[in-house]
Design a protein around this motif. Sequence first.
Motif, PDB file in Angstrom:
ATOM      1  N   SER A  25       0.856  -1.195   0.000  1.00  0.00           N
ATOM      2  CA  SER A  25       0.000   0.000   0.000  1.00  0.00           C
ATOM      3  C   SER A  25       0.891   1.243   0.000  1.00  0.00           C
ATOM      4  O   SER A  25       2.085   1.155   0.257  1.00  0.00           O
ATOM      5  CB  SER A  25      -0.901  -0.007   1.231  1.00  0.00           C
ATOM      6  OG  SER A  25      -0.111   0.115   2.385  1.00  0.00           O
ATOM      7  N   PRO A  26       0.321   2.436  -0.277  1.00  0.00           N
ATOM      8  CA  PRO A  26       1.146   3.639  -0.263  1.00  0.00           C
ATOM      9  C   PRO A  26       1.688   3.941   1.128  1.00  0.00           C
ATOM     10  O   PRO A  26       0.983   3.735   2.118  1.00  0.00           O
ATOM     11  CB  PRO A  26       0.168   4.739  -0.698  1.00  0.00           C
ATOM     12  CG  PRO A  26      -0.960   4.032  -1.323  1.00  0.00           C
ATOM     13  CD  PRO A  26      -1.053   2.705  -0.655  1.00  0.00           C
ATOM     14  N   ILE A  28       3.254   5.908   4.560  1.00  0.00           N
ATOM     15  CA  ILE A  28       2.902   7.059   5.379  1.00  0.00           C
ATOM     16  C   ILE A  28       4.129   7.433   6.188  1.00  0.00           C
ATOM     17  O   ILE A  28       4.887   6.564   6.607  1.00  0.00           O
ATOM     18  CB  ILE A  28       1.746   6.710   6.318  1.00  0.00           C
ATOM     19  CG1 ILE A  28       0.518   6.491   5.463  1.00  0.00           C
ATOM     20  CG2 ILE A  28       1.525   7.794   7.353  1.00  0.00           C
ATOM     21  CD1 ILE A  28      -0.755   6.610   6.176  1.00  0.00           C
TER      22      ILE A  28
ATOM     23  N   ASP B 107     -14.939   3.960   0.782  1.00  0.00           N
ATOM     24  CA  ASP B 107     -15.196   5.258   1.432  1.00  0.00           C
ATOM     25  C   ASP B 107     -15.961   5.137   2.745  1.00  0.00           C
ATOM     26  O   ASP B 107     -15.625   5.783   3.734  1.00  0.00           O
ATOM     27  CB  ASP B 107     -15.994   6.170   0.488  1.00  0.00           C
ATOM     28  CG  ASP B 107     -15.113   6.695  -0.627  1.00  0.00           C
ATOM     29  OD1 ASP B 107     -13.921   6.326  -0.646  1.00  0.00           O
ATOM     30  OD2 ASP B 107     -15.612   7.444  -1.473  1.00  0.00           O
ATOM     31  N   LYS B 110     -13.775   3.582   5.382  1.00  0.00           N
ATOM     32  CA  LYS B 110     -12.706   4.539   5.690  1.00  0.00           C
ATOM     33  C   LYS B 110     -13.170   5.580   6.708  1.00  0.00           C
ATOM     34  O   LYS B 110     -12.521   5.818   7.720  1.00  0.00           O
ATOM     35  CB  LYS B 110     -12.332   5.302   4.408  1.00  0.00           C
ATOM     36  CG  LYS B 110     -11.159   4.770   3.682  1.00  0.00           C
ATOM     37  CD  LYS B 110     -10.900   5.670   2.497  1.00  0.00           C
ATOM     38  CE  LYS B 110      -9.743   5.125   1.699  1.00  0.00           C
ATOM     39  NZ  LYS B 110      -9.472   5.896   0.515  1.00  0.00           N
ATOM     40  N   GLU B 111     -14.305   6.200   6.392  1.00  0.00           N
ATOM     41  CA  GLU B 111     -14.828   7.255   7.268  1.00  0.00           C
ATOM     42  C   GLU B 111     -15.155   6.682   8.643  1.00  0.00           C
ATOM     43  O   GLU B 111     -14.861   7.287   9.666  1.00  0.00           O
ATOM     44  CB  GLU B 111     -16.082   7.889   6.651  1.00  0.00           C
ATOM     45  CG  GLU B 111     -15.770   8.555   5.340  1.00  0.00           C
ATOM     46  CD  GLU B 111     -16.337   9.964   5.244  1.00  0.00           C
ATOM     47  OE1 GLU B 111     -16.544  10.414   4.124  1.00  0.00           O
ATOM     48  OE2 GLU B 111     -16.567  10.610   6.292  1.00  0.00           O
ATOM     49  N   PHE B 114     -11.933   5.981  10.516  1.00  0.00           N
ATOM     50  CA  PHE B 114     -11.195   7.171  10.921  1.00  0.00           C
ATOM     51  C   PHE B 114     -11.871   7.871  12.095  1.00  0.00           C
ATOM     52  O   PHE B 114     -11.219   8.404  12.976  1.00  0.00           O
ATOM     53  CB  PHE B 114     -11.041   8.149   9.754  1.00  0.00           C
ATOM     54  CG  PHE B 114     -10.057   9.230  10.073  1.00  0.00           C
ATOM     55  CD1 PHE B 114      -8.702   8.999   9.933  1.00  0.00           C
ATOM     56  CD2 PHE B 114     -10.467  10.458  10.581  1.00  0.00           C
ATOM     57  CE1 PHE B 114      -7.779   9.962  10.276  1.00  0.00           C
ATOM     58  CE2 PHE B 114      -9.558  11.427  10.921  1.00  0.00           C
ATOM     59  CZ  PHE B 114      -8.199  11.184  10.771  1.00  0.00           C
ATOM     60  N   HIS B 128      -3.746   2.886   8.540  1.00  0.00           N
ATOM     61  CA  HIS B 128      -3.086   3.565   7.421  1.00  0.00           C
ATOM     62  C   HIS B 128      -3.498   2.944   6.100  1.00  0.00           C
ATOM     63  O   HIS B 128      -3.809   3.631   5.142  1.00  0.00           O
ATOM     64  CB  HIS B 128      -1.567   3.447   7.552  1.00  0.00           C
ATOM     65  CG  HIS B 128      -1.016   4.266   8.669  1.00  0.00           C
ATOM     66  ND1 HIS B 128       0.275   4.151   9.093  1.00  0.00           N
ATOM     67  CD2 HIS B 128      -1.580   5.210   9.439  1.00  0.00           C
ATOM     68  CE1 HIS B 128       0.483   4.990  10.087  1.00  0.00           C
ATOM     69  NE2 HIS B 128      -0.639   5.632  10.313  1.00  0.00           N
ATOM     70  N   TYR B 129      -3.456   1.626   6.087  1.00  0.00           N
ATOM     71  CA  TYR B 129      -3.794   0.904   4.863  1.00  0.00           C
ATOM     72  C   TYR B 129      -5.192   1.299   4.389  1.00  0.00           C
ATOM     73  O   TYR B 129      -5.415   1.595   3.223  1.00  0.00           O
ATOM     74  CB  TYR B 129      -3.727  -0.602   5.122  1.00  0.00           C
ATOM     75  CG  TYR B 129      -4.169  -1.423   3.946  1.00  0.00           C
ATOM     76  CD1 TYR B 129      -3.290  -1.727   2.928  1.00  0.00           C
ATOM     77  CD2 TYR B 129      -5.488  -1.866   3.846  1.00  0.00           C
ATOM     78  CE1 TYR B 129      -3.697  -2.460   1.822  1.00  0.00           C
ATOM     79  CE2 TYR B 129      -5.905  -2.590   2.754  1.00  0.00           C
ATOM     80  CZ  TYR B 129      -5.004  -2.888   1.748  1.00  0.00           C
ATOM     81  OH  TYR B 129      -5.423  -3.601   0.663  1.00  0.00           O
ATOM     82  N   GLN B 131      -6.898   4.038   5.149  1.00  0.00           N
ATOM     83  CA  GLN B 131      -7.029   5.446   4.796  1.00  0.00           C
ATOM     84  C   GLN B 131      -6.333   5.801   3.488  1.00  0.00           C
ATOM     85  O   GLN B 131      -6.766   6.675   2.763  1.00  0.00           O
ATOM     86  CB  GLN B 131      -6.467   6.329   5.918  1.00  0.00           C
ATOM     87  CG  GLN B 131      -7.112   6.109   7.268  1.00  0.00           C
ATOM     88  CD  GLN B 131      -8.607   6.358   7.241  1.00  0.00           C
ATOM     89  OE1 GLN B 131      -9.076   7.330   6.666  1.00  0.00           O
ATOM     90  NE2 GLN B 131      -9.372   5.484   7.847  1.00  0.00           N
ATOM     91  N   ARG B 132      -5.229   5.124   3.213  1.00  0.00           N
ATOM     92  CA  ARG B 132      -4.426   5.516   2.060  1.00  0.00           C
ATOM     93  C   ARG B 132      -4.805   4.766   0.791  1.00  0.00           C
ATOM     94  O   ARG B 132      -4.472   5.200  -0.301  1.00  0.00           O
ATOM     95  CB  ARG B 132      -2.939   5.268   2.359  1.00  0.00           C
ATOM     96  CG  ARG B 132      -2.431   6.009   3.545  1.00  0.00           C
ATOM     97  CD  ARG B 132      -2.141   7.464   3.226  1.00  0.00           C
ATOM     98  NE  ARG B 132      -0.922   7.577   2.466  1.00  0.00           N
ATOM     99  CZ  ARG B 132      -0.830   8.227   1.320  1.00  0.00           C
ATOM    100  NH1 ARG B 132      -1.880   8.795   0.805  1.00  0.00           N
ATOM    101  NH2 ARG B 132       0.305   8.322   0.692  1.00  0.00           N
ATOM    102  N   GLY B 133      -5.432   3.641   0.931  1.00  0.00           N
ATOM    103  CA  GLY B 133      -5.744   2.848  -0.254  1.00  0.00           C
ATOM    104  C   GLY B 133      -6.991   3.355  -0.955  1.00  0.00           C
ATOM    105  O   GLY B 133      -7.719   4.197  -0.438  1.00  0.00           O
ATOM    106  N   ARG B 134      -7.190   2.850  -2.145  1.00  0.00           N
ATOM    107  CA  ARG B 134      -8.396   3.205  -2.899  1.00  0.00           C
ATOM    108  C   ARG B 134      -9.134   1.933  -3.276  1.00  0.00           C
ATOM    109  O   ARG B 134      -8.553   1.018  -3.849  1.00  0.00           O
ATOM    110  CB  ARG B 134      -8.024   3.988  -4.163  1.00  0.00           C
ATOM    111  CG  ARG B 134      -7.618   5.388  -3.838  1.00  0.00           C
ATOM    112  CD  ARG B 134      -7.226   6.157  -5.061  1.00  0.00           C
ATOM    113  NE  ARG B 134      -6.587   7.402  -4.650  1.00  0.00           N
ATOM    114  CZ  ARG B 134      -5.633   8.009  -5.316  1.00  0.00           C
ATOM    115  NH1 ARG B 134      -5.215   7.512  -6.448  1.00  0.00           N
ATOM    116  NH2 ARG B 134      -5.110   9.123  -4.877  1.00  0.00           N
TER     117      ARG B 134
END
Lengths: 194, 167
Positions: A25-26, A28, B107, B110-111, B114, B128-129, B131-134
């Motif tokens: 994954s990206p 951080i 989405d 994610k929300e 978070f 992190h995974y 929040q950052r992924g799509r």
Amino acid sequence: MKRILKNILLGMVFLAGVVSIVATSPPIYCNVADSGPCDPLCEDCPPDRRLGYFNADPVYLSYDALRTSVRVVPGEQPIKKAGKIFVDDTYLYVNDRNRGVHIYDHSDPNSPKALGFIEIPGNVDLAVKGATLFVDSFIDLVVIDLQHFPEITISKRVTDIFPYNAYQMIDDRSIHLRNVDPKKGVIIGFSKDN
Amino acid sequence: MVGSVIRDSYHGRILLLLIGLALLGYGAAGYLSFRTDSGVYFLTFLKIAYRPSWHVMIWNDHLPSLLHVAAFSLVTLAILNPTLERALYVPLVWASINLLFEMVQHDIVKEMLFNAQWRGWLPRLFVHYSQRGRFDLYDMFYSLLGAGLVMVGAGMYQMYQKRERLL
């Protein structure tokens, strides 16, 4: 003993499987010196780089505006983000990512001369054949006649040929666009909540 | 299924392991060739100096999902050496894990993650995974395809083995 070893091995495979998903994954960062987004739990992370700011609303350019926005700016223009370069016998074409194409005359290699910049929103690639320039503009393919440059003519525009990419113009990887509606147009930016 | 076919066959299990590791290697090579450092955790943190450009590889952005499920299914089968019934579940379990990790990038999840009070209880990397992924529906499809391929491949191999035995 053999059974225990087998279970340990299986556990390790499971762990490796899960870790490998996360590892691709990206990334951080927590260190403020890094350029990426920060860990939301990191105290020294500047507020505008915390993950809490990931939500943003898209800013659109309507399809009508996109399809009437190709124009020439004569003379030398600064290159903001160089992309693909193409060269023929006389001219050098430099893509400025998502902005357009710079054209230089290199007939005198010792002093290339900037002829002008063609503004093409969402342009990331180009091809040239004779005096015809083929470029992408977000989802469209645009064919531009350069015969009388800096006067240009759009010979053809093939619409909706490339896939819609909501993040094409968004370099900030901490941004997450919500409520993307391709019907409204292409996305040229974003507005943050807070 | 694979496990039953190669059950008690040392060479068969080694073969499964090698195919699984080869698929993992192919996936890693794809990441090295086609992804930028800033886009992938392991590339950033391993700071790999040599970046090959094996652009002749068959690759698309969803292929890692398929490779991940197929490779780990094969490695698991090689170690587990299961019965026919249990072997069936191995690719499904790995596909489910991939689907779960894909869904936490949606989405809505994610929300929820978070803003959740209990976010602190979750592993940080997992948050992190998410929040950052799509979220990508194709990734889910490719995960299922990976599981399906292992099952079909195993089934075909089993049929071949049966025919060999009859002959």
